[in-house]
Design a protein around this motif. Structure first.
Motif, PDB file in Angstrom:
ATOM      1  N   PRO A  94       0.809  -1.222   0.000  1.00  7.10           N
ATOM      2  CA  PRO A  94       0.000   0.000   0.000  1.00  7.10           C
ATOM      3  C   PRO A  94       0.843   1.274   0.000  1.00  7.10           C
ATOM      4  O   PRO A  94       1.818   1.388   0.734  1.00  7.10           O
ATOM      5  N   TYR A  95       0.452   2.202  -0.839  1.00  6.17           N
ATOM      6  CA  TYR A  95       1.147   3.484  -0.965  1.00  6.17           C
ATOM      7  C   TYR A  95       0.776   4.378   0.214  1.00  6.17           C
ATOM      8  O   TYR A  95      -0.277   4.206   0.845  1.00  6.17           O
ATOM      9  N   TYR A  96       1.631   5.343   0.516  1.00  8.48           N
ATOM     10  CA  TYR A  96       1.345   6.261   1.618  1.00  8.48           C
ATOM     11  C   TYR A  96      -0.018   6.947   1.421  1.00  8.48           C
ATOM     12  O   TYR A  96      -0.357   7.388   0.329  1.00  8.48           O
ATOM     13  N   VAL A 117     -15.757   1.219  -7.657  1.00  7.83           N
ATOM     14  CA  VAL A 117     -15.855   2.635  -7.271  1.00  7.83           C
ATOM     15  C   VAL A 117     -15.111   2.836  -5.948  1.00  7.83           C
ATOM     16  O   VAL A 117     -15.445   2.218  -4.939  1.00  7.83           O
ATOM     17  N   GLY A 118     -14.095   3.701  -5.966  1.00  2.00           N
ATOM     18  CA  GLY A 118     -13.262   3.903  -4.777  1.00  2.00           C
ATOM     19  C   GLY A 118     -12.308   2.733  -4.620  1.00  2.00           C
ATOM     20  O   GLY A 118     -12.346   1.988  -3.644  1.00  2.00           O
ATOM     21  N   ILE A 119     -11.402   2.594  -5.565  1.00  2.00           N
ATOM     22  CA  ILE A 119     -10.574   1.381  -5.660  1.00  2.00           C
ATOM     23  C   ILE A 119      -9.557   1.238  -4.534  1.00  2.00           C
ATOM     24  O   ILE A 119      -9.144   0.134  -4.196  1.00  2.00           O
ATOM     25  N   GLY A 120      -9.160   2.352  -3.907  1.00  2.98           N
ATOM     26  CA  GLY A 120      -8.258   2.282  -2.750  1.00  2.98           C
ATOM     27  C   GLY A 120      -6.961   1.557  -3.049  1.00  2.98           C
ATOM     28  O   GLY A 120      -6.249   1.881  -3.998  1.00  2.98           O
ATOM     29  N   SER A 121      -6.648   0.554  -2.241  1.00  3.98           N
ATOM     30  CA  SER A 121      -5.409  -0.208  -2.454  1.00  3.98           C
ATOM     31  C   SER A 121      -5.594  -1.326  -3.483  1.00  3.98           C
ATOM     32  O   SER A 121      -4.678  -2.107  -3.713  1.00  3.98           O
ATOM     33  N   GLY A 137     -11.393   1.170 -12.417  1.00  2.83           N
ATOM     34  CA  GLY A 137     -11.404   1.674 -11.043  1.00  2.83           C
ATOM     35  C   GLY A 137     -11.301   3.181 -10.984  1.00  2.83           C
ATOM     36  O   GLY A 137     -10.625   3.803 -11.800  1.00  2.83           O
ATOM     37  N   THR A 138     -11.993   3.765 -10.004  1.00  2.00           N
ATOM     38  CA  THR A 138     -11.888   5.210  -9.768  1.00  2.00           C
ATOM     39  C   THR A 138     -11.515   5.454  -8.311  1.00  2.00           C
ATOM     40  O   THR A 138     -11.732   4.589  -7.455  1.00  2.00           O
ATOM     41  N   ASP A 139     -10.976   6.624  -8.049  1.00  2.00           N
ATOM     42  CA  ASP A 139     -10.761   7.050  -6.662  1.00  2.00           C
ATOM     43  C   ASP A 139     -10.530   8.551  -6.630  1.00  2.00           C
ATOM     44  O   ASP A 139      -9.950   9.105  -7.572  1.00  2.00           O
ATOM     45  N   ALA A 163      -4.033   6.773  -4.143  1.00  2.00           N
ATOM     46  CA  ALA A 163      -4.504   5.453  -4.562  1.00  2.00           C
ATOM     47  C   ALA A 163      -4.176   5.217  -6.028  1.00  2.00           C
ATOM     48  O   ALA A 163      -3.681   4.152  -6.409  1.00  2.00           O
ATOM     49  N   ILE A 164      -4.419   6.226  -6.863  1.00  3.57           N
ATOM     50  CA  ILE A 164      -4.177   6.103  -8.302  1.00  3.57           C
ATOM     51  C   ILE A 164      -2.673   6.014  -8.586  1.00  3.57           C
ATOM     52  O   ILE A 164      -2.214   5.143  -9.337  1.00  3.57           O
TER      53      ILE A 164
END
Length: 355
Positions: A149-151, A182-186, A203-205, A210-211
């Motif tokens: 997971p990214y910061y 919708v809201g792809i997060g990690s 995916g969107t965010d 996240a992107i």
């Protein structure tokens, strides 16, 4: 271009005034009084001095705030956040300028344009733990490989809802040409769908991190051709209808005074009506709309309203095909917060179809 997206990161602080230094010999009570007066404090000498000051701040606030109910815990956290964000630590040449400090790669990765600046100590703690997760990765029971997971990106630390979705995907027998997350997060739900044979996941965010994080982790692999991203709210640029729409929204209504605390688990009033209106247009006639939710807001008495039940009762857009539930495992013994409501918490998988 995704490379043009600016990531969210703690704002660097450049003080024009001399700061109050805090080390092992400093009077703690006077330091906390300075924080209450709005004066910034700089941790000096050792990294642990920052941990000691935060511990003292917790003890001080516990005497002022009861910490039993969910609402009391929120008030306590707001007070803690207000004072702790005035505690700073210095960064010089992308390293923490104190002894026995952790090495945090984000300081160079996120701040290439600044070599020396100040950051709130609590933000540095967050950067440090996020760097460990990012470097070492984490195993999830529903995926074959680790996620990194990214910061600043929400990632699951409990897996009941992921297992519920995984079990549903195993039994899903519909077409698997495309899906929208919708809201792809990690990226966990999207990766689960790819694992079960979906050819393309859009995916969107609204979180740039996240992107950027998913784009970086997928690189030029096969996965980058199966998962396509858009930095946008709700459905973004994805106008075409799809057979599956998946949404794991925040589980609590946002309190007006939260000021971004619990942002990952708090939803604004308009989120669900806007989502259902847009989903109606994007879902194929025989498609399925899957929402992952929880009864957390009801059992913690934050609200009696359940946004999905409200939509089914009043919206006229969708009808219920199935609702699956799974009890949540007990809170970790290491958790410091009183989470007695966990015994009654259930995660929910709502499968809706066109009305």
């Amino acid at each position: 271009m995704i490379t043009d997206i600016r990531v969210n990161k703690p704002m660097p602080f450049f003080s024009e005034e001399p700061l109050i230094f805090f080390n092992r010999t400093t009077n703690v009570s006077l330091t906390i009084k300075a924080l209450e007066a709005g004066k910034p404090v700089l941790i000096s000498e050792f990294y642990n001095n920052g941990l000691d000051l935060l511990k003292a701040l917790h003890q001080y606030l516990k005497k002022q705030f009861p910490n039993q109910t969910f609402k009391e815990q929120r008030a306590y956290r707001i007070a803690y956040q207000k004072l702790s964000k005035l505690i700073y630590i210095e960064i010089v040449d992308h390293k923490l300028n104190v002894k026995k400090a952790p090495s945090i790669g984000w300081l160079l990765k996120l701040y290439p344009e600044h070599s020396s600046f100040l950051l709130p100590f609590t933000k540095v703690q967050g950067l440090n733990s996020a760097w460990q997760w990012y470097q070492n990765g984490m195993d999830l029971p529903v995926l074959r490989s680790k996620i990194h997971p990214y910061y600043g990106v929400y990632f699951p630390t409990r897996f009941d809802h992921l297992i519920l979705f995984d079990n549903w995907l195993k039994r899903y027998s519909g077409p698997k040409k495309s899906a929208i997350d919708v809201g792809i997060g990690s990226g966990v739900l999207a990766l689960q769908m790819v694992k079960f044979g979906f050819q393309k996941v859009f995916g969107t965010d609204t979180n740039p991190n996240a992107i950027v994080g998913l784009t970086e982790s997928m690189g030029d692999t096969k996965m980058s051709r199966k998962i396509e991203l858009d930095f946008a709210p709700l459905f973004g640029k994805w106008e075409k209808q799809t057979e599956l729409i998946v949404f794991n929204p925040p589980w609590l209504p946002a309190a007006h005074d939260l000021d971004k605390i619990d942002e990952a688990i708090s939803y604004p009033e308009t989120l669900f009506p806007d989502f259902f209106e847009a989903a109606k247009k994007r879902l194929l006639p025989d498609g399925k709309l899957v929402l992952i939710f929880s009864n957390l807001a009801q059992i913690t008495q934050v609200t009696e309203a359940h946004p999905i039940e409200k939509e089914l009762a009043e919206g006229g857009r969708f009808k219920l095909e199935q609702c699956l539930k799974r009890p949540v495992k007990a809170a970790s013994n290491q958790t410091k917060r009183d989470q007695n409501w966990r015994a009654a918490e259930e995660v929910e998988l709502w499968i809706l179809v066109h009305a």
